[in-house]
Motif scaffolding. Sequence first.
Motif, PDB file in Angstrom:
ATOM      1  N   GLU A   1      37.458  47.758  28.634  1.00 18.15           N
ATOM      2  CA  GLU A   1      38.134  48.268  27.433  1.00 18.15           C
ATOM      3  C   GLU A   1      38.937  47.184  26.711  1.00 18.15           C
ATOM      4  N   MET A   2      39.020  45.971  27.293  1.00 21.21           N
ATOM      5  CA  MET A   2      39.742  44.850  26.653  1.00 21.21           C
ATOM      6  C   MET A   2      38.891  44.155  25.609  1.00 21.21           C
ATOM      7  N   HIS A   3      37.791  44.776  25.241  1.00 19.14           N
ATOM      8  CA  HIS A   3      36.840  44.182  24.292  1.00 19.14           C
ATOM      9  C   HIS A   3      37.539  43.743  22.999  1.00 19.14           C
ATOM     10  N   GLY A   4      37.314  42.483  22.630  1.00 21.89           N
ATOM     11  CA  GLY A   4      37.866  41.965  21.369  1.00 21.89           C
ATOM     12  C   GLY A   4      39.168  41.215  21.517  1.00 21.89           C
ATOM     13  N   LEU A   5      39.861  41.359  22.655  1.00 21.36           N
ATOM     14  CA  LEU A   5      41.129  40.662  22.855  1.00 21.36           C
ATOM     15  C   LEU A   5      40.877  39.152  22.911  1.00 21.36           C
ATOM     16  N   MET A   6      41.577  38.409  22.020  1.00 25.49           N
ATOM     17  CA  MET A   6      41.443  36.951  21.923  1.00 25.49           C
ATOM     18  C   MET A   6      39.989  36.513  21.693  1.00 25.49           C
ATOM     19  N   GLY A   7      39.227  37.388  21.055  1.00 23.15           N
ATOM     20  CA  GLY A   7      37.851  37.049  20.692  1.00 23.15           C
ATOM     21  C   GLY A   7      36.843  37.153  21.820  1.00 23.15           C
ATOM     22  N   LEU A   8      37.249  37.693  22.960  1.00 20.31           N
ATOM     23  CA  LEU A   8      36.330  37.813  24.097  1.00 20.31           C
ATOM     24  C   LEU A   8      35.891  39.262  24.283  1.00 20.31           C
ATOM     25  N   ALA A   9      34.668  39.433  24.766  1.00 15.22           N
ATOM     26  CA  ALA A   9      34.165  40.772  25.074  1.00 15.22           C
ATOM     27  C   ALA A   9      34.827  41.286  26.347  1.00 15.22           C
ATOM     28  N   GLY A  10      34.802  42.610  26.534  1.00 16.08           N
ATOM     29  CA  GLY A  10      35.396  43.196  27.721  1.00 16.08           C
ATOM     30  C   GLY A  10      34.773  42.671  29.005  1.00 16.08           C
ATOM     31  N   TRP A  11      33.444  42.482  29.023  1.00 20.15           N
ATOM     32  CA  TRP A  11      32.788  41.998  30.232  1.00 20.15           C
ATOM     33  C   TRP A  11      33.196  40.555  30.552  1.00 20.15           C
ATOM     34  N   GLN A  12      33.515  39.765  29.517  1.00 20.79           N
ATOM     35  CA  GLN A  12      33.989  38.408  29.767  1.00 20.79           C
ATOM     36  C   GLN A  12      35.370  38.417  30.423  1.00 20.79           C
ATOM     37  N   TRP A  13      36.266  39.290  29.920  1.00 21.32           N
ATOM     38  CA  TRP A  13      37.578  39.431  30.542  1.00 21.32           C
ATOM     39  C   TRP A  13      37.455  39.893  31.988  1.00 21.32           C
ATOM     40  N   MET A  14      36.508  40.791  32.250  1.00 27.75           N
ATOM     41  CA  MET A  14      36.325  41.308  33.602  1.00 27.75           C
ATOM     42  C   MET A  14      35.968  40.181  34.573  1.00 27.75           C
ATOM     43  N   PHE A  15      34.992  39.338  34.184  1.00 29.80           N
ATOM     44  CA  PHE A  15      34.607  38.223  35.051  1.00 29.80           C
ATOM     45  C   PHE A  15      35.768  37.258  35.278  1.00 29.80           C
ATOM     46  N   LEU A  16      36.505  36.922  34.229  1.00 32.35           N
ATOM     47  CA  LEU A  16      37.597  35.960  34.352  1.00 32.35           C
ATOM     48  C   LEU A  16      38.719  36.487  35.250  1.00 32.35           C
ATOM     49  N   ILE A  17      39.153  37.711  35.000  1.00 37.04           N
ATOM     50  CA  ILE A  17      40.294  38.253  35.739  1.00 37.04           C
ATOM     51  C   ILE A  17      39.938  38.533  37.201  1.00 37.04           C
ATOM     52  N   GLU A  18      38.720  39.042  37.446  1.00 37.16           N
ATOM     53  CA  GLU A  18      38.354  39.382  38.819  1.00 37.16           C
ATOM     54  C   GLU A  18      38.001  38.157  39.664  1.00 37.16           C
ATOM     55  N   ALA A  19      37.862  36.983  39.028  1.00 34.56           N
ATOM     56  CA  ALA A  19      37.591  35.748  39.776  1.00 34.56           C
ATOM     57  C   ALA A  19      38.861  35.103  40.316  1.00 34.56           C
ATOM     58  N   VAL A  20      39.987  35.365  39.670  1.00 38.54           N
ATOM     59  CA  VAL A  20      41.243  34.688  40.038  1.00 38.54           C
ATOM     60  C   VAL A  20      41.655  34.924  41.494  1.00 38.54           C
ATOM     61  N   PRO A  21      41.615  36.168  42.026  1.00 36.38           N
ATOM     62  CA  PRO A  21      42.048  36.381  43.417  1.00 36.38           C
ATOM     63  C   PRO A  21      41.271  35.561  44.438  1.00 36.38           C
ATOM     64  N   ALA A  22      39.980  35.318  44.196  1.00 36.39           N
ATOM     65  CA  ALA A  22      39.179  34.542  45.155  1.00 36.39           C
ATOM     66  C   ALA A  22      39.722  33.122  45.286  1.00 36.39           C
ATOM     67  N   VAL A  23      40.045  32.499  44.156  1.00 39.89           N
ATOM     68  CA  VAL A  23      40.560  31.130  44.181  1.00 39.89           C
ATOM     69  C   VAL A  23      41.934  31.088  44.862  1.00 39.89           C
ATOM     70  N   LEU A  24      42.803  32.025  44.521  1.00 41.93           N
ATOM     71  CA  LEU A  24      44.149  32.050  45.104  1.00 41.93           C
ATOM     72  C   LEU A  24      44.096  32.305  46.615  1.00 41.93           C
ATOM     73  N   LEU A  25      43.240  33.247  47.036  1.00 40.64           N
ATOM     74  CA  LEU A  25      43.142  33.564  48.457  1.00 40.64           C
ATOM     75  C   LEU A  25      42.517  32.431  49.264  1.00 40.64           C
ATOM     76  N   GLY A  26      41.706  31.594  48.615  1.00 39.49           N
ATOM     77  CA  GLY A  26      41.170  30.419  49.299  1.00 39.49           C
ATOM     78  C   GLY A  26      42.294  29.540  49.823  1.00 39.49           C
ATOM     79  N   GLY A  27      43.354  29.393  49.025  1.00 36.68           N
ATOM     80  CA  GLY A  27      44.517  28.635  49.472  1.00 36.68           C
ATOM     81  C   GLY A  27      45.269  29.331  50.594  1.00 36.68           C
TER      82      GLY A  27
END
Length: 433
Positions: A165-191
Amino acid sequence: MDSALETRVMRKVSWRIIPFIMLLYFIAFIDRVNIGFAALTMNKDLGFSPAVFGFGAGIFFLGYFLFEVPSNLILHKVGARIWIARVMVTWGIVSAGMAFVQGSTSFYILRFLLGVAEAGFFPGIILYLSYWFPARRRAAVTAIFMAAAPLSTALGSPISGALLEMHGLMGLAGWQWMFLIEAVPAVLLGGVVLVYMTDRPEKADWLDAEERNWLIAAMAAENAGKASAASHSVWRGLADLRVLALSLVYFGTSAGLYTLGIWSPQIIKEFGLTSMQVGFLNAIPAIVAVGAMVLWARHSDRTGERTWHVVLACLVAAAGLAFAGYATTVVTVLAALTLVNIGISSAKPPLWSMPTLFLSGSAAAAGIATINSIGNLGGFVGPTMIGWIKDTTGSYLGGLYFVAGLLVLSAALTLLLARAGRKAEAAEPAIQH
């Protein structure tokens, strides 16, 4: 006194290890199957047909297949802490890159690389559990760990639906926001893995000396007890026919699991619902499956029976898929998907308790990775066939029947494997005399 000590040690080990690895698998599974939610809007934005989407979603498992065994052998050599951390950081980076897919070629490449990056995580954790928990406890422990998969669907589905539903925020589609936000925990938990995870019982400074010594002795005794019959070398683990049989059994369950994870949002969406509604409804079957798989695994441990616990669960999932093909309302499709979720989730813990009964050491690392890598090719075949058949016929029915057939085959192979095992046991006394 020993019983009280065992209870205390197992409680400490369980609370230290299981919630954390569940969190890791929770994030892994979200990043693996969130493509199913992205498809609700991404396919239209990028012009992907069902066949293109199904192939791209499934190609993840080709990368996974090629790098699974090497990855698990490295983990066995360098330790879980370093290798699991590496796996998580790299898959998080690749998963974030999915936000910048431009067409089918970049879609295929990034999904393949995601499989390469994540290879070794799941079998690595299965191997890791064999360092800490006796075999008689392993199915129940594995079930609790694997409950993270349906839990990630239960909790991740509404989250993914909301992010669309974040479609259009900062020019990005909702599916793009989904991939970006859901990737962050993996990187943080690696540490976090580098700081928190303990490779072996010998290094567990969070146990006192008595507890640590008991656990080291208990696991050493178990390994010694199966030393004469177990395969130890890498090549023995790869060449064992039981490993190949379990790989084929796992193939069918993986086809079912990823048919669910990747296609169920679109199957539900066909009833004219919003992405948010799809997210909440897709969570319902997974919530039911969590309780079912834990109860089923405990029953398997309590009775010591594995074969029929796998067979019956596979047949329930197959029946659910066949039922889903004829569902005409949201209620009936959810009932069918609930059956599939229960069957798929319940089959896996007793199945994963089998290989470490006859493999140990490097053979266990190679054998478990082989079962997972070959088996997970079902995650390529299932979603790909669903997409191709949907493109060809305009219906999900044929694809669902195809995957149901794979699950029936898994049930039959499990029975054949058990029968072969009984024959081998019966022949042993005759050979000895």
